[in-house]
Enzyme design. Structure first.
Site, PDB file in Angstrom:
ATOM      1  N   TYR A  80       2.605   9.956  -0.048  1.00  0.00           N
ATOM      2  CA  TYR A  80       3.711   9.387   0.717  1.00  0.00           C
ATOM      3  C   TYR A  80       5.075   9.698   0.091  1.00  0.00           C
ATOM      4  O   TYR A  80       6.097   9.563   0.749  1.00  0.00           O
ATOM      5  CB  TYR A  80       3.571   7.868   0.828  1.00  0.00           C
ATOM      6  N   LYS A 132      -2.838   5.890  -4.276  1.00  0.00           N
ATOM      7  CA  LYS A 132      -3.981   6.760  -4.014  1.00  0.00           C
ATOM      8  C   LYS A 132      -3.795   8.121  -4.698  1.00  0.00           C
ATOM      9  O   LYS A 132      -2.675   8.642  -4.761  1.00  0.00           O
ATOM     10  CB  LYS A 132      -4.165   6.985  -2.509  1.00  0.00           C
ATOM     11  N   HIS A 172      -7.842   9.350  -2.092  1.00  0.00           N
ATOM     12  CA  HIS A 172      -7.245   9.367  -0.759  1.00  0.00           C
ATOM     13  C   HIS A 172      -8.141   9.996   0.307  1.00  0.00           C
ATOM     14  O   HIS A 172      -8.220   9.505   1.432  1.00  0.00           O
ATOM     15  CB  HIS A 172      -5.902  10.118  -0.812  1.00  0.00           C
ATOM     16  N   ASP A 198       0.844  -1.197   0.000  1.00  0.00           N
ATOM     17  CA  ASP A 198       0.000   0.000   0.000  1.00  0.00           C
ATOM     18  C   ASP A 198       0.878   1.246   0.000  1.00  0.00           C
ATOM     19  O   ASP A 198       1.745   1.410   0.869  1.00  0.00           O
ATOM     20  CB  ASP A 198      -0.903   0.012   1.225  1.00  0.00           C
TER      21      ASP A 198
END
Length: 413
Positions: free
Chosen positions: A166, A195, A228, A161
């Site tokens: 990120y 996402k 997200h 994931d």
């Protein structure tokens, strides 16, 4: 299951009885024997005999408990697999009829590896941190995402994931390419999730962001693409504007799925209101809703809604989200030391973390814990060789207190 529970209760009684006998009579046995009568030695003999009998009874109950536990686990797992297989067949037939025979790949009910806040490269320690590590006084240095993915694949993980936010898609892409080139794993075995961040919401922006993510991940498609968040944190647009932005973004994700760049689409951090709104206009229903779930925040109502609508749940911060909402946040330490969880863990020969992850899986939730060491990653994945009893599941569920670590999504427009 009831027999196993009685066996465990008997075992606890025997342990308490043994401890009480030792507490009361052992000091007398260890005292000076001079001048003691035959009656004293007779009592000592019966004390030793009672302790030995208690030990034998404990061994028998332990063996019987193990046999019953294995039998119960096999029955439960077999029944669960039949149910999951039946649901999968039903979903596959429905999807096939709705999409002209094309069936999307299902989300595996497993433990995934979370990568939030894990950088592409491990940060370089300062001089004092390095000095502390040399003398055994410093904490383990955080790893880079490449190391984390490498350890995860070796431990058996196949679900990864990540997210645009990120900023580690490139590092993950390099690690996956290296593993596939080495023959550690094939692309077909992997399930990669990313996402769309709020700054990329909107039709054209979303499509461009998907191509950028695929380039960084060095993949021709992702298995799952999530929206997200329902909206942008930094702005306060009207409900109508938020709804339109979500609509255009979802249409772009549906198009990416039609183009073969995405196998499944879903959402993250969508509460009940956002989810019901999406189901009104979605041509392709969301396959997944990913949100915060742990014993202090069970999200039972939202989980039930998702499962009723055929939407798989992925749970982030499943161990309490240490530092997930910023430095010093999270309830991980409190959960790991909670007496209810430590007792259940002891009954199964597992850790509190493993019990929490197993609790999620038995609820039909795919947890995605994060860990920064190979030992913790391996521990988190080792949750498929035991089954929690219904009573234990209920005890863990009763810990709920609605404690959000990251963000209460219901408050967003």
């Amino acid at each position: 299951s009831k027999c196993l529970l009685h066996i465990r209760s008997l075992k606890q009684v025997l342990i308490s009885l043994r401890a009480e006998m030792i507490r009361r009579f052992q000091p007398r046995m260890l005292s000076d024997y001079r001048g003691r009568s035959a009656k004293h030695f007779e009592c000592s003999f019966f004390f030793v005999l009672a302790v030995v009998c208690c030990e034998r009874a404990l061994n028998v109950t332990h063996t019987l408990g193990c046999v019953l536990h294995r039998a119960t686990r096999v029955v439960h797992l077999d029944a669960r697999q039949k149910v999951i297989a039946g649901v999968a067949r039903e979903k596959s037939s429905c999807q096939a009829s709705e999409s002209g025979g094309q069936v999307a790949s299902p989300l595996p009910l497993t433990v995934g590896v979370g990568t939030c806040l894990v950088p592409n490269e491990a940060p370089q320690p300062s001089f004092f941190e390095s000095l502390g590590g040399v003398f055994g006084m410093g904490a383990a240095a955080p790893c880079g995402v490449g190391e984390q993915i490498g350890w995860s694949l070796q431990a058996g993980y196949r679900l990864v994931d990540t997210a645009q936010r990120y900023e580690n898609e490139a590092g993950i892409g390099d690690a996956l390419a290296k593993a596939m080139a080495a023959g550690t794993v094939s692309r077909e075995e992997l399930f990669v999730t990313t996402k769309v961040w709020v700054e990329a919401m909107g039709y054209e922006q979303t499509l461009r962001s998907i191509e950028k993510s695929l380039a960084k991940l060095r993949l021709s498609y992702v298995d799952l693409l999530l929206l997200h968040w329902p909206g942008d944190f930094g702005q306060t647009p009207s409900l109508k504007e938020c709804r339109e932005t979500r609509l255009y973004t979802w249409r772009a994700m549906e198009q990416a799925m039609k183009d073969g760049r995405v196998r499944n689409i879903g959402v993250a951090n969508f509460g009940k209101r956002h989810l019901l709104e999406l189901l009104e206009f979605a041509e392709v229903r969301p396959a997944v809703n990913q949100f915060e779930v742990h014993p202090f925040n069970t999200r039972s109502e939202l989980v039930e809604l998702c499962q009723r609508e055929g939407i798989q749940v992925m749970g982030y911060s499943p161990l309490g989200g240490r530092n997930a909402g910023g430095a010093g946040t999270g309830v991980t330490d409190e959960l790991l030391q909670h007496p209810t969880l430590t007792l259940i863990a002891a009954n199964h020969g597992k850790t509190s973390a493993q019990v929490m992850l197993r609790w999620q899986i038995q609820r039909g939730i795919t947890p995605i814990p994060k860990a920064s060491s190979s030992e913790r990653l391996a521990e988190n994945f080792n949750v498929f060789d035991f089954e929690l009893l219904a009573e234990e599941m209920a005890l863990i569920g009763a810990l709920d207190r609605g404690a959000f670590v990251v963000f209460d999504d219901e408050g967003m427009p």
